[in-house]
Design a protein around this motif. Structure first.
Motif, PDB file in Angstrom:
ATOM      1  N   ASN A 126       0.880  -1.215  -0.005  1.00 41.45           N
ATOM      2  CA  ASN A 126       0.010   0.022   0.089  1.00 41.45           C
ATOM      3  C   ASN A 126       0.988   1.198   0.051  1.00 41.45           C
ATOM      4  OD1 ASN A 126      -1.512   2.236   2.187  1.00 41.45           O
ATOM      5  ND2 ASN A 126      -2.658   1.307   0.593  1.00 41.45           N
ATOM      6  N   ILE A 127       0.333   2.264  -0.903  1.00 44.53           N
ATOM      7  CA  ILE A 127       1.202   3.742  -0.763  1.00 44.53           C
ATOM      8  C   ILE A 127       0.303   4.815  -0.228  1.00 44.53           C
ATOM      9  CG2 ILE A 127       2.909   2.925  -2.781  1.00 44.53           C
ATOM     10  CD1 ILE A 127       1.141   4.544  -4.763  1.00 44.53           C
ATOM     11  N   GLY A 128      -0.848   4.294   0.257  1.00 44.89           N
ATOM     12  CA  GLY A 128      -1.908   5.305   0.495  1.00 44.89           C
ATOM     13  C   GLY A 128      -3.008   5.483  -0.482  1.00 44.89           C
ATOM     14  N   ASP A 129      -3.771   6.405  -0.316  1.00 45.70           N
ATOM     15  CA  ASP A 129      -4.942   6.514  -1.283  1.00 45.70           C
ATOM     16  C   ASP A 129      -4.319   6.638  -2.769  1.00 45.70           C
ATOM     17  OD1 ASP A 129      -6.958   7.531  -2.741  1.00 45.70           O
ATOM     18  OD2 ASP A 129      -7.933   8.549  -0.856  1.00 45.70           O
ATOM     19  N   ILE A 130      -4.603   5.911  -3.749  1.00 47.22           N
ATOM     20  CA  ILE A 130      -3.832   6.266  -4.722  1.00 47.22           C
ATOM     21  C   ILE A 130      -4.316   7.591  -5.482  1.00 47.22           C
ATOM     22  CG2 ILE A 130      -5.670   4.890  -6.013  1.00 47.22           C
ATOM     23  CD1 ILE A 130      -3.664   3.934  -8.170  1.00 47.22           C
ATOM     24  N   GLY A 131      -5.773   8.021  -5.281  1.00 45.51           N
ATOM     25  CA  GLY A 131      -6.168   9.225  -5.896  1.00 45.51           C
ATOM     26  C   GLY A 131      -5.479  10.381  -5.342  1.00 45.51           C
ATOM     27  N   LYS A 132      -4.897  10.345  -4.149  1.00 49.67           N
ATOM     28  CA  LYS A 132      -4.445  11.542  -3.483  1.00 49.67           C
ATOM     29  C   LYS A 132      -2.623  11.394  -3.720  1.00 49.67           C
ATOM     30  CE  LYS A 132      -7.587  12.142   0.041  1.00 49.67           C
ATOM     31  NZ  LYS A 132      -7.946  12.151   1.592  1.00 49.67           N
ATOM     32  N   VAL A 133      -2.289  10.281  -3.783  1.00 49.19           N
ATOM     33  CA  VAL A 133      -0.690   9.867  -3.884  1.00 49.19           C
ATOM     34  C   VAL A 133      -0.214  10.196  -5.560  1.00 49.19           C
ATOM     35  CG1 VAL A 133       1.204   8.255  -3.405  1.00 49.19           C
ATOM     36  CG2 VAL A 133      -0.592   8.551  -1.869  1.00 49.19           C
ATOM     37  N   LEU A 134      -0.946   9.644  -6.303  1.00 49.85           N
ATOM     38  CA  LEU A 134      -0.347   9.649  -7.720  1.00 49.85           C
ATOM     39  C   LEU A 134      -1.197  10.663  -8.448  1.00 49.85           C
ATOM     40  CD1 LEU A 134       0.069   5.871  -8.445  1.00 49.85           C
ATOM     41  CD2 LEU A 134       1.722   7.528  -7.695  1.00 49.85           C
ATOM     42  N   ARG A 135      -1.842  11.684  -8.018  1.00 51.54           N
ATOM     43  CA  ARG A 135      -2.327  12.709  -8.993  1.00 51.54           C
ATOM     44  C   ARG A 135      -2.232  14.010  -8.255  1.00 51.54           C
ATOM     45  NH1 ARG A 135      -8.525  11.596 -10.550  1.00 51.54           N
ATOM     46  NH2 ARG A 135      -8.785  11.771  -8.177  1.00 51.54           N
ATOM     47  N   GLN A 151      -3.239  17.644  -7.013  1.00 52.67           N
ATOM     48  CA  GLN A 151      -4.385  18.048  -6.343  1.00 52.67           C
ATOM     49  C   GLN A 151      -4.681  19.226  -7.282  1.00 52.67           C
ATOM     50  OE1 GLN A 151      -3.618  19.814  -2.443  1.00 52.67           O
ATOM     51  NE2 GLN A 151      -5.752  20.307  -2.271  1.00 52.67           N
ATOM     52  N   SER A 152      -4.292  20.197  -7.996  1.00 53.11           N
ATOM     53  CA  SER A 152      -4.757  21.233  -9.009  1.00 53.11           C
ATOM     54  C   SER A 152      -5.716  20.813 -10.099  1.00 53.11           C
ATOM     55  CB  SER A 152      -3.735  21.857  -9.486  1.00 53.11           C
ATOM     56  OG  SER A 152      -2.842  21.201 -10.362  1.00 53.11           O
ATOM     57  N   ASP A 153      -5.287  19.552 -10.882  1.00 58.35           N
ATOM     58  CA  ASP A 153      -5.907  19.329 -11.970  1.00 58.35           C
ATOM     59  C   ASP A 153      -6.137  17.777 -11.844  1.00 58.35           C
ATOM     60  OD1 ASP A 153      -3.654  18.038 -12.586  1.00 58.35           O
ATOM     61  OD2 ASP A 153      -3.109  19.462 -14.218  1.00 58.35           O
ATOM     62  N   GLU A 154      -5.914  17.080 -11.022  1.00 59.36           N
ATOM     63  CA  GLU A 154      -6.115  15.542 -10.827  1.00 59.36           C
ATOM     64  C   GLU A 154      -5.560  14.789 -11.937  1.00 59.36           C
ATOM     65  OE1 GLU A 154      -9.936  14.492  -9.331  1.00 59.36           O
ATOM     66  OE2 GLU A 154     -10.141  16.420  -8.365  1.00 59.36           O
ATOM     67  N   ASP A 155      -4.565  15.232 -12.594  1.00 59.10           N
ATOM     68  CA  ASP A 155      -3.739  14.475 -13.688  1.00 59.10           C
ATOM     69  C   ASP A 155      -2.630  13.826 -12.640  1.00 59.10           C
ATOM     70  OD1 ASP A 155      -5.332  15.363 -15.605  1.00 59.10           O
ATOM     71  OD2 ASP A 155      -3.998  16.631 -16.606  1.00 59.10           O
ATOM     72  N   TYR A 156      -2.065  12.940 -13.605  1.00 57.56           N
ATOM     73  CA  TYR A 156      -0.892  12.230 -12.866  1.00 57.56           C
ATOM     74  C   TYR A 156       0.237  13.069 -12.588  1.00 57.56           C
ATOM     75  CZ  TYR A 156      -2.709   7.157 -14.050  1.00 57.56           C
ATOM     76  OH  TYR A 156      -3.404   6.374 -14.229  1.00 57.56           O
ATOM     77  N   ILE A 157       0.946  12.754 -11.538  1.00 58.23           N
ATOM     78  CA  ILE A 157       1.878  13.480 -11.164  1.00 58.23           C
ATOM     79  C   ILE A 157       3.157  12.930 -12.067  1.00 58.23           C
ATOM     80  CG2 ILE A 157       1.677  13.378  -8.511  1.00 58.23           C
ATOM     81  CD1 ILE A 157       3.297  11.163  -8.215  1.00 58.23           C
ATOM     82  N   ALA A 158       4.318  13.762 -11.753  1.00 61.67           N
ATOM     83  CA  ALA A 158       5.741  13.493 -12.948  1.00 61.67           C
ATOM     84  C   ALA A 158       6.030  12.010 -12.790  1.00 61.67           C
ATOM     85  CB  ALA A 158       6.634  14.506 -12.361  1.00 61.67           C
ATOM     86  N   LEU A 159       6.552  11.535 -13.877  1.00 62.75           N
ATOM     87  CA  LEU A 159       6.916  10.239 -13.991  1.00 62.75           C
ATOM     88  C   LEU A 159       8.043   9.886 -12.997  1.00 62.75           C
ATOM     89  CD1 LEU A 159       5.696   8.090 -16.059  1.00 62.75           C
ATOM     90  CD2 LEU A 159       7.697   8.555 -17.353  1.00 62.75           C
ATOM     91  N   THR A 181     -13.423   4.108 -29.001  1.00 64.28           N
ATOM     92  CA  THR A 181     -14.091   4.334 -27.951  1.00 64.28           C
ATOM     93  C   THR A 181     -13.354   5.254 -26.905  1.00 64.28           C
ATOM     94  OG1 THR A 181     -15.502   2.324 -28.234  1.00 64.28           O
ATOM     95  CG2 THR A 181     -15.749   3.594 -26.235  1.00 64.28           C
ATOM     96  N   ILE A 182     -13.685   6.311 -26.517  1.00 60.17           N
ATOM     97  CA  ILE A 182     -13.227   7.246 -25.542  1.00 60.17           C
ATOM     98  C   ILE A 182     -14.186   7.326 -24.545  1.00 60.17           C
ATOM     99  CG2 ILE A 182     -12.309   9.495 -25.076  1.00 60.17           C
ATOM    100  CD1 ILE A 182     -11.096   9.649 -27.836  1.00 60.17           C
ATOM    101  N   VAL A 183     -13.706   6.946 -23.418  1.00 63.51           N
ATOM    102  CA  VAL A 183     -14.440   6.951 -22.074  1.00 63.51           C
ATOM    103  C   VAL A 183     -14.112   8.253 -20.951  1.00 63.51           C
ATOM    104  CG1 VAL A 183     -15.505   5.684 -20.193  1.00 63.51           C
ATOM    105  CG2 VAL A 183     -14.413   4.541 -22.152  1.00 63.51           C
ATOM    106  N   TYR A 184     -15.003   9.083 -20.599  1.00 60.33           N
ATOM    107  CA  TYR A 184     -14.573  10.032 -19.777  1.00 60.33           C
ATOM    108  C   TYR A 184     -15.729  10.201 -18.631  1.00 60.33           C
ATOM    109  CZ  TYR A 184     -18.049  13.236 -21.559  1.00 60.33           C
ATOM    110  OH  TYR A 184     -19.296  14.173 -21.867  1.00 60.33           O
ATOM    111  N   CYS A 185     -15.211  10.712 -17.378  1.00 63.77           N
ATOM    112  CA  CYS A 185     -15.839  11.175 -16.325  1.00 63.77           C
ATOM    113  C   CYS A 185     -15.591  12.684 -15.894  1.00 63.77           C
ATOM    114  CB  CYS A 185     -15.722  10.015 -15.338  1.00 63.77           C
ATOM    115  SG  CYS A 185     -13.994  10.002 -14.560  1.00 63.77           S
ATOM    116  N   GLN A 186     -15.288  12.660 -14.617  1.00 66.21           N
ATOM    117  CA  GLN A 186     -14.956  13.884 -13.999  1.00 66.21           C
ATOM    118  C   GLN A 186     -13.294  14.073 -13.931  1.00 66.21           C
ATOM    119  OE1 GLN A 186     -16.153  16.890 -13.362  1.00 66.21           O
ATOM    120  NE2 GLN A 186     -14.660  17.886 -11.959  1.00 66.21           N
ATOM    121  N   SER A 187     -12.832  13.172 -13.512  1.00 64.40           N
ATOM    122  CA  SER A 187     -11.228  13.168 -13.607  1.00 64.40           C
ATOM    123  C   SER A 187     -10.432  11.929 -14.122  1.00 64.40           C
ATOM    124  CB  SER A 187     -10.658  13.652 -12.226  1.00 64.40           C
ATOM    125  OG  SER A 187     -11.172  12.563 -11.271  1.00 64.40           O
ATOM    126  N   GLY A 188     -11.199  10.805 -14.787  1.00 65.77           N
ATOM    127  CA  GLY A 188     -10.647   9.600 -15.216  1.00 65.77           C
ATOM    128  C   GLY A 188     -10.782   8.450 -14.342  1.00 65.77           C
TER     129      GLY A 188
END
Length: 345
Positions: A73-82, A84-92, A266-273
């Motif tokens: 476990n690395i913690g909540d994936i939605g908070k750790v790997l994204r 906060q500003s735009d909820e895109d992935y953090i740097a590689l 097919t392209i699928v979308y929601c609010q932030s992926g």
């Protein structure tokens, strides 16, 4: 029954305190028995026997309450790997460090899970595939199905040997806002909006503006479940289990997407992926061949003001400020009343 008992005993021995650390388990001896990305409890057990990495994407507190033995476990994936500003992935480079320190190597067989029906587990699988992983699976039933099947849980954090990662991304897994705008000019591209009906209609605004991508078909991701109303029923205590969060049978899922062409892009979308990641995985298991997730989703599209949109409704900042001011007045009045009600010392 005898075979099942023997198998359970072997699993128990594998998880005994004297067992070798997860990082020291032998490499997979055989490929997964199913090509499906979504797997059940028996398939999770088999993956563990092969030495697969098990990744619990929940928050650290939930993980410590009980997790699948050996799961990291690395913690909540939605908070750790994204971000906060735009909820895109953090740097590689950041992802290399975080995943590497946890021993999560996307090139290995990985089973991702969370709570039953939690779309963040699917976002974990999407992350594995985004990082060029070819052997990722998601356990839809998650910790709830694991516990319900009578399997053991651990509370002590599991440790894997750190790995030095040099990650690359797979351009066939996600698309950007630029890609989406280009795709709208091509014939034969179908868009699926998996947000709520209110978000799709522009009534529930979660960016500078609400609305949807022109021509997008709205199939809320909860429709994949046996009973989409389960979260509301749980909140009202009308049901006592998460059984309704199980996926519909294959026939039900095929019927849900019957009007879509599995051979089209097919392209699928929601609010932030995140919600989109679940539906995209379901579609892939149904045989859809060219499925991609719009990672930035409506958060990116709705804030790109020159991107065409249907049912476009702009966020009213003035109205929000007025509502906040009214709420603050009520809070101030309540605090004053409480202060006056306290007996003098």
């Amino acid at each position: 029954m005898l075979k099942h008992s023997l198998f359970a005993a072997l699993i128990g021995l594998a998880f005994a305190g004297s067992a070798a650390p997860a990082a020291d388990r032998p490499a997979p001896a055989a490929p997964p028995s199913s090509q499906n990305r979504i797997i059940d409890t028996a398939e999770v057990r088999a993956a563990i026997e092969r030495g697969a990495i098990v990744w619990d994407v929940r928050g650290a507190d939930e993980y410590k309450k009980g997790h699948i033995p050996g799961a990291v476990n690395i913690g909540d994936i939605g908070k750790v790997l994204r971000k906060q500003s735009d909820e895109d992935y953090i740097a590689l480079a950041q992802m290399e460090r975080i995943l590497g320190e946890a021993g999560i190597d996307p090139s290995k067989e990985i089973v991702v899970y969370g709570d039953k029906g939690n779309p963040y587990a699917y976002f974990g699988l999407l992350t594995v595939e985004y990082l060029n992983g070819k052997n990722g699976r998601v356990y839809h039933g998650g910790i709830d199905d694991w516990r319900a099947a009578g399997n053991a849980l651990e509370t002590e954090p599991a440790k894997r040997a750190p790995v030095a990662l040099k990650l690359t991304t797979n351009p066939g897994v996600t698309v950007s806002t630029k890609d989406v705008l280009a795709a709208q000019k091509r014939k034969g591209v179908q868009f699926i909006d998996v947000r709520t009906a209110g978000e799709h209609a522009g009534e529930d605004i979660r960016a500078i503006r609400g609305g949807h991508i022109p021509g997008a078909v709205n199939v809320p991701y909860e429709q994949n479940w046996a009973d989409p109303e389960t979260p509301a029923k749980l909140a009202r205590k009308q049901v006592g289990t998460k059984d309704g969060l199980a996926l519909k049978p294959a026939d039900g899922l095929k019927a849900l997407y019957a009007k879509l062409d599995p051979n089209k892009e097919t392209i699928v979308y929601c609010q932030s992926g995140v919600r989109a990641a679940e539906t995209a995985t379901v579609l892939k298991d149904l045989g859809f061949k060219k499925v991609k997730v719009y990672d930035s989703s409506w958060l990116g599209y709705g804030n790109t003001l020159d991107a065409p949109a249907e049912n476009a409704q702009f966020f009213n900042v003035g109205a929000l400020n007025a509502r906040l001011a009214a709420m603050q007045k009520r809070v101030d009045a309540l605090e004053k009343a409480l202060a006056e009600a306290r007996p003098a010392r």
